[in-house]
Design a protein around this motif. Sequence first.
Motif, mmCIF file in Angstrom:
data_model
loop_
_atom_site.group_PDB
_atom_site.id
_atom_site.type_symbol
_atom_site.label_atom_id
_atom_site.label_comp_id
_atom_site.label_asym_id
_atom_site.label_seq_id
_atom_site.Cartn_x
_atom_site.Cartn_y
_atom_site.Cartn_z
ATOM 1 N N ASN A 120 -0.966 -7.269 1.341
ATOM 2 C CA ASN A 120 -0.013 -7.019 2.434
ATOM 3 C C ASN A 120 -0.722 -6.639 3.729
ATOM 4 O OD1 ASN A 120 2.013 -7.457 0.562
ATOM 5 N ND2 ASN A 120 2.176 -5.290 0.047
ATOM 6 N N ASP A 138 4.417 -12.696 2.345
ATOM 7 C CA ASP A 138 4.517 -14.159 2.241
ATOM 8 C C ASP A 138 5.476 -14.747 3.269
ATOM 9 O OD1 ASP A 138 4.129 -14.807 -1.349
ATOM 10 O OD2 ASP A 138 2.838 -13.893 0.154
ATOM 11 N N SER A 178 3.821 -18.099 8.488
ATOM 12 C CA SER A 178 4.117 -17.982 7.064
ATOM 13 C C SER A 178 4.126 -19.407 6.496
ATOM 14 C CB SER A 178 5.458 -17.291 6.852
ATOM 15 O OG SER A 178 6.506 -18.030 7.438
ATOM 16 N N ASN A 186 -1.994 -11.813 1.494
ATOM 17 C CA ASN A 186 -0.625 -11.467 1.104
ATOM 18 C C ASN A 186 -0.593 -10.509 -0.087
ATOM 19 O OD1 ASN A 186 0.402 -13.046 3.150
ATOM 20 N ND2 ASN A 186 0.756 -14.816 1.846
ATOM 21 N N ALA A 187 -1.565 -10.624 -0.955
ATOM 22 C CA ALA A 187 -1.600 -9.746 -2.123
ATOM 23 C C ALA A 187 -1.822 -8.294 -1.718
ATOM 24 C CB ALA A 187 -2.686 -10.196 -3.085
ATOM 25 N N THR A 200 5.595 -7.992 -0.208
ATOM 26 C CA THR A 200 4.753 -9.139 0.081
ATOM 27 C C THR A 200 4.964 -9.589 1.520
ATOM 28 O OG1 THR A 200 4.223 -11.436 -0.481
ATOM 29 C CG2 THR A 200 6.506 -10.731 -0.788
#
Length: 126
Positions: free
Chosen positions: A77, A30, A53, A74-75, A28
Amino acid sequence: QLRLVESGGGLVQPGGSLRLSCAASVFTLDNYALGWFRQAPGKDREGVSCISSGDGNTVYANSVKGRFTISRDNAKNTVYLQMNGLKPEDTAEYYCAAVGGQFRLCMLLPSEYDYWGQGTQVTVSS
């Protein structure tokens, strides 16, 4: 080790659009601040845009404000750079970069980033 791979560069006429993508080899994104930089022949690498972030705050260089948009998924990447209204002076090698940190504010300084992609060429010419 985080790997970043850019794609989407190419030759486009002035006024045209391109979308650059940067895929990351992590579970991820994130906890990474992400940036796009560019370097033209004979010039220093300059910051184009970045996204923090945490809150996803974005920053743009004055030269691209209103024309470029950075976003992150983010899912997947992946970080994107949508470039509209391209000008010949946008011609450069474009790089994505990442630096780790939860709630990390991004900056348009190359020295702030730990990980870099290999670059993708953008040429704006008629």
